[in-house]
Design a protein around this motif. Structure first.
Motif, short mmCIF file in Angstrom:
data_model
loop_
_atom_site.label_atom_id
_atom_site.label_comp_id
_atom_site.label_asym_id
_atom_site.label_seq_id
_atom_site.Cartn_x
_atom_site.Cartn_y
_atom_site.Cartn_z
N TYR A 86 0.80 -1.23 0.00
CA TYR A 86 0.00 0.00 0.00
C TYR A 86 0.83 1.28 0.00
N PRO A 87 1.88 1.39 0.82
CA PRO A 87 2.61 2.68 0.84
C PRO A 87 3.21 3.05 -0.51
N ARG A 88 3.49 2.07 -1.37
CA ARG A 88 4.15 2.35 -2.64
C ARG A 88 3.18 2.50 -3.80
N LEU A 89 1.93 2.08 -3.60
CA LEU A 89 0.98 2.15 -4.70
C LEU A 89 0.69 3.58 -5.13
N PHE A 90 0.82 4.52 -4.18
CA PHE A 90 0.40 5.89 -4.46
C PHE A 90 1.57 6.87 -4.48
N ASP A 91 2.76 6.31 -4.72
CA ASP A 91 3.89 7.21 -4.96
C ASP A 91 3.60 8.10 -6.17
N ARG A 92 4.04 9.33 -6.10
CA ARG A 92 3.83 10.23 -7.24
C ARG A 92 4.59 9.70 -8.46
N PRO A 93 3.89 9.54 -9.59
CA PRO A 93 4.57 9.00 -10.79
C PRO A 93 5.71 9.89 -11.24
N ARG A 94 6.89 9.30 -11.37
CA ARG A 94 8.05 10.02 -11.89
C ARG A 94 8.72 9.11 -12.92
N PRO A 95 8.22 9.12 -14.15
CA PRO A 95 8.76 8.22 -15.17
C PRO A 95 10.27 8.35 -15.29
N ARG A 96 10.95 7.21 -15.20
CA ARG A 96 12.41 7.21 -15.27
C ARG A 96 12.95 6.43 -16.45
N SER A 97 12.19 5.45 -16.93
CA SER A 97 12.67 4.61 -18.02
C SER A 97 11.50 3.83 -18.59
N PRO A 98 11.64 3.25 -19.81
CA PRO A 98 10.57 2.39 -20.35
C PRO A 98 10.26 1.22 -19.42
N LEU A 99 11.30 0.68 -18.75
CA LEU A 99 11.07 -0.43 -17.84
C LEU A 99 10.21 0.00 -16.66
N TRP A 100 10.45 1.19 -16.15
CA TRP A 100 9.65 1.73 -15.05
C TRP A 100 8.20 1.91 -15.48
N ILE A 101 8.00 2.41 -16.71
CA ILE A 101 6.64 2.60 -17.21
C ILE A 101 5.93 1.25 -17.35
N ALA A 102 6.66 0.24 -17.85
CA ALA A 102 6.07 -1.10 -17.99
C ALA A 102 5.69 -1.66 -16.63
N GLU A 103 6.55 -1.43 -15.64
CA GLU A 103 6.27 -1.93 -14.29
C GLU A 103 5.01 -1.29 -13.72
N ARG A 104 4.95 0.05 -13.76
CA ARG A 104 3.79 0.74 -13.18
C ARG A 104 2.51 0.44 -13.96
N GLY A 105 2.64 0.35 -15.29
CA GLY A 105 1.45 0.02 -16.08
C GLY A 105 0.94 -1.37 -15.78
N SER A 106 1.86 -2.33 -15.63
CA SER A 106 1.43 -3.70 -15.33
C SER A 106 0.76 -3.78 -13.97
N ILE A 107 1.25 -2.97 -13.01
CA ILE A 107 0.63 -2.95 -11.68
C ILE A 107 -0.81 -2.44 -11.77
N ALA A 108 -1.00 -1.33 -12.50
CA ALA A 108 -2.34 -0.76 -12.62
C ALA A 108 -3.30 -1.74 -13.28
N LEU A 109 -2.87 -2.36 -14.38
CA LEU A 109 -3.72 -3.33 -15.06
C LEU A 109 -3.98 -4.55 -14.19
N LEU A 110 -2.96 -5.02 -13.51
CA LEU A 110 -3.07 -6.22 -12.70
C LEU A 110 -4.02 -6.01 -11.53
N VAL A 111 -3.82 -4.94 -10.79
CA VAL A 111 -4.69 -4.67 -9.64
C VAL A 111 -6.13 -4.47 -10.09
N GLY A 112 -6.33 -3.66 -11.12
CA GLY A 112 -7.70 -3.41 -11.58
C GLY A 112 -8.40 -4.66 -12.10
N SER A 113 -7.72 -5.43 -12.93
CA SER A 113 -8.35 -6.61 -13.52
C SER A 113 -8.59 -7.71 -12.49
N VAL A 114 -7.66 -7.89 -11.55
CA VAL A 114 -7.85 -8.92 -10.52
C VAL A 114 -8.99 -8.55 -9.59
#
Length: 371
Positions: A86-114
Motif C-alpha cells: 500500500y505505501p508504494r501504490l500511491f507514490d507520485r509517478p516520476r517516469p524514469r525509463s521504459p522499464l519503469w513505465i512497464a512496471e507501473r502500467g502492469s501494476i495498474a492493469l493487474l490490480v484493476g483486472s484482478v
C-alpha cells in the motif's frame, strides 16, 4: 504482484518479504482460476477445435468447484498483498525509463483486472448482478487481461521477487505485528475462506461451509437455480397435451410422458454441477437419449435440445455427438426414485455426464439432430 521498494529507516511488517511470499499462493490461485475458467467458458461456448470428454463424469464438477474455491481463497491473499504494498501504490509517478513505465502500467492493469475478476466472480456465485454487461463474456475477456498483466509484471520484477524471497522473514519490527504473523494470518484466512464455500461441491464439508451459496439441499435432494415459475413454464409443463418432439432429418415423432415411460428405462448417478461452483450428485432415470433418437433413425451428429422456455440465454443447448451416444446421457423422468419435481424439469429434462448445469436443459420440448 510486486512493487519497487526503497529501504526504510525501521523494520515494518509491510515490505517486500511479506508481499513476495503472499504473492506466491496468490499467483498460483489466479493461474488455477484462469485455466479452469477457460475450460468452463469453452465448454459452454466451444470453439471448433475444442474437445471435452464424457468421462470421468465428475470432471467438470472438480474443475468448476476448484475455480470458485481458488477464487474465494484469493480474496484475503489479495487484500494482504495490497496491505503490504500500500505505501508504494500511491507514490507520485516520476517516469524514469521504459522499464519503469512497464512496471507501473502492469501494476495498474493487474490490480484493476484482478479486483474486477474476484469481485464479479463473488457476486456471480451469489447470483447477484448489479451491472448491465454480460458477465460470462466480460469475466472471460478480463481473465486474459489479468493473466497478461501478471506475466508482464513477473517478467519485470522477477529479480526483486527473488531477492525478497531469499531474505529471512523474521526481522523483528520496531513495533506492532511481525511479518510471520501477517503471513500466517493471510494463509489461515485464505484456508478458512476456501473451506467456508467448498462444501457446496464437497459433501463432507457442507456442515462447516457456512458461506456457501448452496447448501446441497433442495427439492428431491438437489438444489435448484432456476424455478419453473421464474422460467415461465409452470403451465406448459403441466399441460395434459404435452409432447416431446424428436427430429432427425425428415423423420419426426412426438412422445407424451406416458410414452416416454413406456420405453426401456435406464439409470445413472450423475452430478449437477453449476458454474457458480455448487454441485450435487443424484440418481437419475429415464430413456437413454441414443435409444430415443433411434426411434427416428439417428445415425450420428450433434443434437440440439430446446426447452419450453420461450426466452433466455440457456433455453437451448447443443449436445456433442460423443455425449449423445454415451450410455449415461438420459432424458430423465425421475430423480432419486421420484417423479421429477417441476423445478427439476418435469415432465422431462436432459442429464448428461460431465456437463455444466446450464447446459442440462430442463422442461424439454424439442430434440433435433443438428443438420
Amino acid at each position: 504482484m510486486s512493487v519497487s521498494w526503497r529501504p526504510r529507516p525501521s523494520a515494518s511488517a509491510r515490505g517486500p518479504e511479506v508481499a513476495a511470499r503472499v504473492g506466491v499462493p496468490l499467483g498460483i490461485a489466479l493461474l488455477v482460476c484462469f485455466v479452469t475458467g477457460l475450460l468452463s467458458h469453452w465448454i459452454q461456448h466451444p470453439p471448433g477445435w475444442f474437445w471435452w470428454p464424457t468421462r470421468p463424469v465428475w470432471l467438470y464438477r472438480l474443475t468448476q468447484g476448484t475455480h470458485v474455491v481458488c477464487g474465494i481463497a484469493a480474496i484475503p491473499l489479495l487484500l494482504v498483498k495490497m496491505w503490504a504494498v500500500y505505501p508504494r501504490l500511491f507514490d507520485r509517478p516520476r517516469p524514469r525509463s521504459p522499464l519503469w513505465i512497464a512496471e507501473r502500467g502492469s501494476i495498474a492493469l493487474l490490480v484493476g483486472s484482478v479486483f474486477f475478476e474476484l469481485t464479479t466472480g463473488l457476486l456471480n456465485i451469489a447470483q447477484y448482478y448489479p451491472w448491465k454487461f454480460f458477465f460470462p463474456a466480460a469475466h472471460y475477456a478480463m481473465g486474459y487481461l489479468a493473466i497478461g498483466a501478471l506475466a508482464v509484471h513477473l517478467a519485470v520484477k522477477l529479480p526483486v521477487i527473488r531477492d525478497a524471497l531469499s531474505r529471512p522473514l523474521e526481522s523483528p519490527p520496531a513495533s506492532g505485528i511481525s511479518r510471520r504473523a501477517v503471513l500466517n494470518a493471510a494463509l489461515v484466512s485464505a484456508t478458512v475462506a476456501a473451506v467456508a464455500v467448498a462444501g457446496q461441491s464437497v459433501p463432507f464439508l457442507r456442515r462447516v461451509s457456512v458461506l456457501a451459496p448452496r447448501s446441497g439441499e433442495g427439492p428431491q435432494g438437489v438444489p435448484v437455480n432456476r424455478t419453473a415459475v421464474s422460467a415461465g413454464v409452470a403451465g406448459p409443463a403441466r399441460d395434459a397435451d404435452y409432447r416431446l418432439v424428436v427430429i432427425a432429418g425428415e423423420r419426426r415423432r412426438e412422445f407424451s410422458r406416458a410414452e416416454l415411460l413406456a420405453l426401456p428405462q435406464a439409470g445413472a448417478v450423475l452430478p449437477i454441477a453449476c458454474v457458480e461452483g455448487w454441485s450435487a450428485s443424484a440418481h437419475w432415470s429415464g430413456v437413454r437419449l441414443r435409444d430415443l433418437l433411434a426411434e427416428v433413425g439417428y445415425t450420428g451428429g450433434d443434437v440440439r435440445c430446446e426447452s419450453l422456455e420461450t426466452a433466455g440465454l440457456y433455453r437451448s443447448s447443443v449436445l456433442p455427438a460423443r455425449h449423445v451416444t454415451d450410455r449415461d446421457t438420459l432424458i430423465a423422468l425421475t430423480v432419486n426414485g421420484q417423479t421429477l419435481d417441476l423445478d427439476h424439469g418435469f415432465p422431462c429434462r436432459l442429464i448428461a455426464p460431465n456437463r455444466p448445469g446450464v447446459l442440462q436443459t430442463k422442461w424439454l420440448s424439442r430434440i433435433e439432430v443438428v443438420p
